[in-house]
Write a protein that holds these residues in place. Sequence first.
Motif, PDB file in Angstrom:
ATOM      1  N   TYR A   1     -10.988  85.222  10.301  1.00 24.38           N
ATOM      2  CA  TYR A   1     -10.632  86.518   9.728  1.00 24.38           C
ATOM      3  C   TYR A   1     -11.787  87.532   9.751  1.00 24.38           C
ATOM      4  O   TYR A   1     -11.586  88.686   9.359  1.00 24.38           O
ATOM      5  CB  TYR A   1     -10.171  86.337   8.269  1.00 24.38           C
ATOM      6  N   ASP A   2     -12.968  87.116  10.192  1.00 21.11           N
ATOM      7  CA  ASP A   2     -14.160  87.959  10.061  1.00 21.11           C
ATOM      8  C   ASP A   2     -14.187  89.162  11.001  1.00 21.11           C
ATOM      9  O   ASP A   2     -14.920  90.119  10.767  1.00 21.11           O
ATOM     10  CB  ASP A   2     -15.431  87.132  10.296  1.00 21.11           C
ATOM     11  N   ILE A   3     -13.426  89.099  12.092  1.00 21.52           N
ATOM     12  CA  ILE A   3     -13.400  90.207  13.046  1.00 21.52           C
ATOM     13  C   ILE A   3     -12.190  91.097  12.768  1.00 21.52           C
ATOM     14  O   ILE A   3     -11.059  90.617  12.724  1.00 21.52           O
ATOM     15  CB  ILE A   3     -13.330  89.694  14.497  1.00 21.52           C
ATOM     16  N   TRP A   4     -12.449  92.385  12.564  1.00 23.64           N
ATOM     17  CA  TRP A   4     -11.361  93.352  12.472  1.00 23.64           C
ATOM     18  C   TRP A   4     -11.091  93.892  13.871  1.00 23.64           C
ATOM     19  O   TRP A   4     -12.032  94.225  14.609  1.00 23.64           O
ATOM     20  CB  TRP A   4     -11.747  94.509  11.557  1.00 23.64           C
ATOM     21  N   THR A   5      -9.822  93.990  14.245  1.00 24.30           N
ATOM     22  CA  THR A   5      -9.442  94.503  15.555  1.00 24.30           C
ATOM     23  C   THR A   5      -8.413  95.605  15.392  1.00 24.30           C
ATOM     24  O   THR A   5      -7.365  95.393  14.780  1.00 24.30           O
ATOM     25  CB  THR A   5      -8.844  93.381  16.432  1.00 24.30           C
ATOM     26  N   CYS A   6      -8.724  96.775  15.934  1.00 19.51           N
ATOM     27  CA  CYS A   6      -7.763  97.881  15.887  1.00 19.51           C
ATOM     28  C   CYS A   6      -6.584  97.538  16.794  1.00 19.51           C
ATOM     29  O   CYS A   6      -6.782  97.252  17.985  1.00 19.51           O
ATOM     30  CB  CYS A   6      -8.426  99.177  16.346  1.00 19.51           C
ATOM     31  N   PRO A   7      -5.362  97.550  16.296  1.00 19.85           N
ATOM     32  CA  PRO A   7      -4.207  97.179  17.125  1.00 19.85           C
ATOM     33  C   PRO A   7      -3.899  98.191  18.221  1.00 19.85           C
ATOM     34  O   PRO A   7      -3.176  97.876  19.168  1.00 19.85           O
ATOM     35  CB  PRO A   7      -3.058  97.104  16.100  1.00 19.85           C
ATOM     36  N   ASP A   8      -4.429  99.414  18.129  1.00 25.17           N
ATOM     37  CA  ASP A   8      -4.140 100.449  19.126  1.00 25.17           C
ATOM     38  C   ASP A   8      -5.148 100.456  20.275  1.00 25.17           C
ATOM     39  O   ASP A   8      -4.784 100.299  21.429  1.00 25.17           O
ATOM     40  CB  ASP A   8      -4.091 101.828  18.454  1.00 25.17           C
ATOM     41  N   CYS A   9      -6.439 100.641  19.964  1.00 23.38           N
ATOM     42  CA  CYS A   9      -7.442 100.728  21.037  1.00 23.38           C
ATOM     43  C   CYS A   9      -8.168  99.407  21.280  1.00 23.38           C
ATOM     44  O   CYS A   9      -8.978  99.302  22.202  1.00 23.38           O
ATOM     45  CB  CYS A   9      -8.447 101.837  20.739  1.00 23.38           C
ATOM     46  N   LEU A  10      -7.898  98.398  20.431  1.00 24.61           N
ATOM     47  CA  LEU A  10      -8.502  97.064  20.531  1.00 24.61           C
ATOM     48  C   LEU A  10     -10.027  97.086  20.382  1.00 24.61           C
ATOM     49  O   LEU A  10     -10.717  96.213  20.904  1.00 24.61           O
ATOM     50  CB  LEU A  10      -8.105  96.373  21.831  1.00 24.61           C
TER      51      LEU A  10
ATOM     52  N   GLU B   1      -8.553 101.510  27.573  1.00 24.47           N
ATOM     53  CA  GLU B   1      -7.514 101.166  28.537  1.00 24.47           C
ATOM     54  C   GLU B   1      -7.790  99.813  29.187  1.00 24.47           C
ATOM     55  O   GLU B   1      -6.871  99.004  29.383  1.00 24.47           O
ATOM     56  CB  GLU B   1      -7.423 102.253  29.613  1.00 24.47           C
ATOM     57  N   LYS B   2      -9.048  99.546  29.500  1.00 25.56           N
ATOM     58  CA  LYS B   2      -9.404  98.250  30.087  1.00 25.56           C
ATOM     59  C   LYS B   2      -9.122  97.120  29.102  1.00 25.56           C
ATOM     60  O   LYS B   2      -8.604  96.066  29.480  1.00 25.56           O
ATOM     61  CB  LYS B   2     -10.879  98.241  30.480  1.00 25.56           C
TER      62      LYS B   2
END
Length: 335
Positions: free
Chosen positions: A153-162, A188-189
Amino acid sequence: MQPKESGKLIYAFPPYHKLVFSGDKKVCVLIEGLVKIKKSDQEVTAGPGSFFYSTSDVRTLKESRVLAFDLEKLKREQPELASKIQSELEKNKKETGKAATKPHSELMYEKAVNCPVCGSRFQALNIFDYKLRFSKQDPDLRQHYENVEPMYYDIWTCPDCLYANLKKDFLSTADSEAKKHILQSGAEKRRQENPDGLKEPGSIEYAIRSHQLALSCLEAVEAEPMKIGNIWLRLAWLYSDRGEKEEANRAREQALQFFMDAYTGKSSLHLKPGQMEQLCYIIGILSWYTGNNKNAMDFLLKYLHSPGKKPRLAEFAQDCLQEIKKAGKNQAGDD
């Protein structure tokens, strides 16, 4: 306990108190703070933006402010807005049942986060640190817990731009327009490499992929080698958990390289004494893990002679040195 009224519709509650309102049933929106909502045998932790009824069993986990209003009156005065709120309440009611089935849900709470790269707002899962039950620590600084694996759970990831990063660094890494532009250009990559996005946190698969994403983001903005080395070290732990020995060894070698860069490079000028000492320790341990015994001895002895050494890590360092000496004697005997 009755709430302290701080405005016509907004009420303030102290930590660890049940929310109680006078008068008719009201619709509540949490503006600030953290609450626990209980329904039947389920408990869900909710952050700002959450809807619930004033008749619900809700307790604050920290100082909170709540917007409370009469839904029936709102239906008469602003029917469209009332309809949207009613839909949100029904949605929350359904999601309450789902939340209780998630692994370790009793240890978690959600926090609304704004992505510093693309501006999207999303809910990030967090662990209540005080609920972690520590088990043991390995020589390479990995800490084990009895009830949950925090790395999931320690990494936050933006669901839109990753864009991904450790939660403690999530907002600060894109702290300049230049870095923000680099991370935006790479979005995008990242999407092409992850066409289905990432699964929900809570599995080793998510942990490995999110750490890989964080690594690519940090390398793109040329982050401090200490931070990149830390991600590689965590990946080594995760690969080991999944039985991928070669990948774990490669990750340790990468971590060691970046920690050496941190020790010898310009970034070392900004390290505090305690950080420099811990850097000496982990370089020594990783050198031992990767077969460079001479380097291991040099750095572990530096650590043992440092004024701020920690007793437990000093024990690990001494045990490691004993193993190196024993291996040296055995090799001499074989010769």
